[in-house]
Design an enzyme around this catalytic site. Structure first.
Site, PDB file in Angstrom:
ATOM      1  N   THR A  42     -14.110   4.230  -4.549  1.00  0.00           N
ATOM      2  CA  THR A  42     -15.049   4.141  -3.424  1.00  0.00           C
ATOM      3  C   THR A  42     -14.828   5.335  -2.495  1.00  0.00           C
ATOM      4  O   THR A  42     -13.692   5.786  -2.322  1.00  0.00           O
ATOM      5  CB  THR A  42     -14.824   2.821  -2.663  1.00  0.00           C
ATOM      6  OG1 THR A  42     -15.169   1.739  -3.536  1.00  0.00           O
ATOM      7  CG2 THR A  42     -15.671   2.741  -1.410  1.00  0.00           C
ATOM      8  N   GLY A  43     -15.920   5.804  -1.895  1.00  0.00           N
ATOM      9  CA  GLY A  43     -15.814   6.915  -0.951  1.00  0.00           C
ATOM     10  C   GLY A  43     -16.698   8.070  -1.380  1.00  0.00           C
ATOM     11  O   GLY A  43     -17.320   8.046  -2.458  1.00  0.00           O
ATOM     12  N   THR A  60     -15.976  11.101  -2.346  1.00  0.00           N
ATOM     13  CA  THR A  60     -15.548  11.880  -3.518  1.00  0.00           C
ATOM     14  C   THR A  60     -15.774  11.059  -4.790  1.00  0.00           C
ATOM     15  O   THR A  60     -16.316  11.569  -5.787  1.00  0.00           O
ATOM     16  CB  THR A  60     -14.073  12.299  -3.384  1.00  0.00           C
ATOM     17  OG1 THR A  60     -13.828  12.742  -2.053  1.00  0.00           O
ATOM     18  CG2 THR A  60     -13.730  13.424  -4.344  1.00  0.00           C
ATOM     19  N   ASP A 115     -10.424   7.527  -8.334  1.00  0.00           N
ATOM     20  CA  ASP A 115     -10.678   7.143  -6.943  1.00  0.00           C
ATOM     21  C   ASP A 115     -10.244   8.271  -6.000  1.00  0.00           C
ATOM     22  O   ASP A 115      -9.447   9.140  -6.383  1.00  0.00           O
ATOM     23  CB  ASP A 115      -9.875   5.860  -6.626  1.00  0.00           C
ATOM     24  CG  ASP A 115     -10.463   5.080  -5.460  1.00  0.00           C
ATOM     25  OD1 ASP A 115     -11.343   5.600  -4.753  1.00  0.00           O
ATOM     26  OD2 ASP A 115     -10.035   3.920  -5.254  1.00  0.00           O
ATOM     27  N   ASP A 146      -6.994   9.261   1.087  1.00  0.00           N
ATOM     28  CA  ASP A 146      -6.994   9.832   2.440  1.00  0.00           C
ATOM     29  C   ASP A 146      -5.811  10.772   2.648  1.00  0.00           C
ATOM     30  O   ASP A 146      -5.902  11.737   3.397  1.00  0.00           O
ATOM     31  CB  ASP A 146      -6.986   8.702   3.468  1.00  0.00           C
ATOM     32  CG  ASP A 146      -8.223   7.836   3.320  1.00  0.00           C
ATOM     33  OD1 ASP A 146      -9.326   8.371   3.462  1.00  0.00           O
ATOM     34  OD2 ASP A 146      -8.083   6.638   3.013  1.00  0.00           O
ATOM     35  N   LYS A 192      -4.689   5.103   1.310  1.00  0.00           N
ATOM     36  CA  LYS A 192      -6.087   4.863   0.992  1.00  0.00           C
ATOM     37  C   LYS A 192      -6.632   3.792   1.936  1.00  0.00           C
ATOM     38  O   LYS A 192      -5.880   3.130   2.626  1.00  0.00           O
ATOM     39  CB  LYS A 192      -6.232   4.388  -0.462  1.00  0.00           C
ATOM     40  CG  LYS A 192      -6.084   5.524  -1.472  1.00  0.00           C
ATOM     41  CD  LYS A 192      -6.345   5.074  -2.895  1.00  0.00           C
ATOM     42  CE  LYS A 192      -7.638   4.351  -3.124  1.00  0.00           C
ATOM     43  NZ  LYS A 192      -8.860   5.076  -2.677  1.00  0.00           N
ATOM     44  N   GLY A 193      -7.939   3.648   1.925  1.00  0.00           N
ATOM     45  CA  GLY A 193      -8.565   2.589   2.711  1.00  0.00           C
ATOM     46  C   GLY A 193      -9.401   3.088   3.866  1.00  0.00           C
ATOM     47  O   GLY A 193      -9.928   2.291   4.640  1.00  0.00           O
ATOM     48  N   GLU A 196      -9.593  -1.668  -4.378  1.00  0.00           N
ATOM     49  CA  GLU A 196      -9.102  -0.426  -5.001  1.00  0.00           C
ATOM     50  C   GLU A 196      -7.700  -0.637  -5.578  1.00  0.00           C
ATOM     51  O   GLU A 196      -7.386  -0.158  -6.672  1.00  0.00           O
ATOM     52  CB  GLU A 196      -9.082   0.710  -3.968  1.00  0.00           C
ATOM     53  CG  GLU A 196     -10.475   1.179  -3.594  1.00  0.00           C
ATOM     54  CD  GLU A 196     -10.498   2.178  -2.445  1.00  0.00           C
ATOM     55  OE1 GLU A 196     -11.468   2.938  -2.376  1.00  0.00           O
ATOM     56  OE2 GLU A 196      -9.563   2.195  -1.625  1.00  0.00           O
ATOM     57  N   LYS A 238      -6.157  16.978   1.630  1.00  0.00           N
ATOM     58  CA  LYS A 238      -5.578  15.626   1.632  1.00  0.00           C
ATOM     59  C   LYS A 238      -4.085  15.654   1.278  1.00  0.00           C
ATOM     60  O   LYS A 238      -3.411  14.641   1.355  1.00  0.00           O
ATOM     61  CB  LYS A 238      -6.331  14.726   0.636  1.00  0.00           C
ATOM     62  CG  LYS A 238      -7.834  14.604   0.892  1.00  0.00           C
ATOM     63  CD  LYS A 238      -8.132  13.681   2.038  1.00  0.00           C
ATOM     64  CE  LYS A 238      -9.603  13.461   2.286  1.00  0.00           C
ATOM     65  NZ  LYS A 238     -10.250  12.482   1.440  1.00  0.00           N
TER      66      LYS A 238
END
Ligand code: 5RP
Length: 232
Positions: free
Chosen positions: A27-28, A30, A82, A85, A95-96, A104, A122
């Site tokens: 998710t996100g 990217t 995935d 962050d 992440k999140g 995830e 990152k």
């Protein structure tokens, strides 16, 4: 990070998938590019069965005719791709940021391989500049917040703790119907100890530290994509 770099990282991760695989979809912004690339392959006859990590990703995958299933129908996956962050040299992650950390993490844990796609911005020497998302049950929010704050104090957090809000000023709700506390540590010196401490709080559903889960990362910079390999 520029959208072009996100695309390059996502494209590089396509080498991780083969026709016939069971794939976890992250998710996100990217991961969205990876799903687009996968959708283009599916349109050309590539076969796969996928488990999305959020309702947003599920909707995107459906729009691209990517076959979806659940971890009730199949209990393991070949690979999950995935975003992240933050990522450090051990391939430990925060992440999140997009609020999907619980699904995830469940999907990544069910996968033989977790591949991260991001740009090199990152990459960090130490996790913690990005506020750590902590998914909490709605019940007992005040008491859970207090216990999380105590842990932040014990781990010498440099910043505060905030209930994540939507742009409209409402409490953000995850796909699982929980809230998210964003914990600004500044520097996380012992990620494993912090993970254990947080998971010991009854109201904490999950947190965004992904430790010993990421197998490989494709990190894009203007000079090209570098792969962080190694074993997990
Ligand atoms: C969502 C995530 C994302 O993977 C993370 O926030 C990175 O997102 P982006 O690719 O948009 O920078 O953990 O819960």
């Amino acid at each position: 990070m520029s959208d072009e770099l996100k695309k390059q990282a996502a494209k590089a991760a396509m080498q991780e998938v083969r026709s016939g695989m069971r794939i976890g979809l992250g998710t996100g912004s990217t991961a969205k590019h990876f799903v687009d690339y996968l959708g283009a392959e599916v349109a050309n006859g590539f076969e796969c069965i996928c488990v999305p990590t959020s309702e947003v990703t599920a909707a995107q995958a459906r729009s691209l005719n990517i076959p979806l299933t659940t971890l009730d129908e199949i209990d393991s996956l070949d690979v999950t791709v995935d975003g992240a962050d933050e990522i450090d040299a051990n391939k430990y992650l925060i992440k999140g940021g997009g609020g999907a950390l619980l699904r995830e993490k469940i999907v990544a844990a069910a996968s033989a391989k977790m591949v991260v796609i991001a740009d090199t911005s990152k990459m960090v020497d130490h996790l913690g500049a990005f506020p750590l998302p902590i998914e909490v049950n709605k019940f007992g929010l005040g008491a859970t917040t207090k216990l999380v704050q105590t842990i932040m104090d014990e781990f010498a957090a440099q910043g505060g703790l905030a209930l994540r809000q939507t742009k409209g000023g409402q409490a953000f709700e995850t796909d699982g119907g929980h809230f998210i506390l964003d914990a600004s540590f500044g520097l996380i010196s012992d990620a494993k100890a912090l993970s254990n401490a947080l998971l010991n709080v009854p109201g904490v559903v999950q947190h965004g530290l992904f430790l010993d889960m990421c197998s490989a990362a494709y990190l894009a910079s203007p000079d090209g994509v570098v792969e962080l390999g190694g074993t997990v």
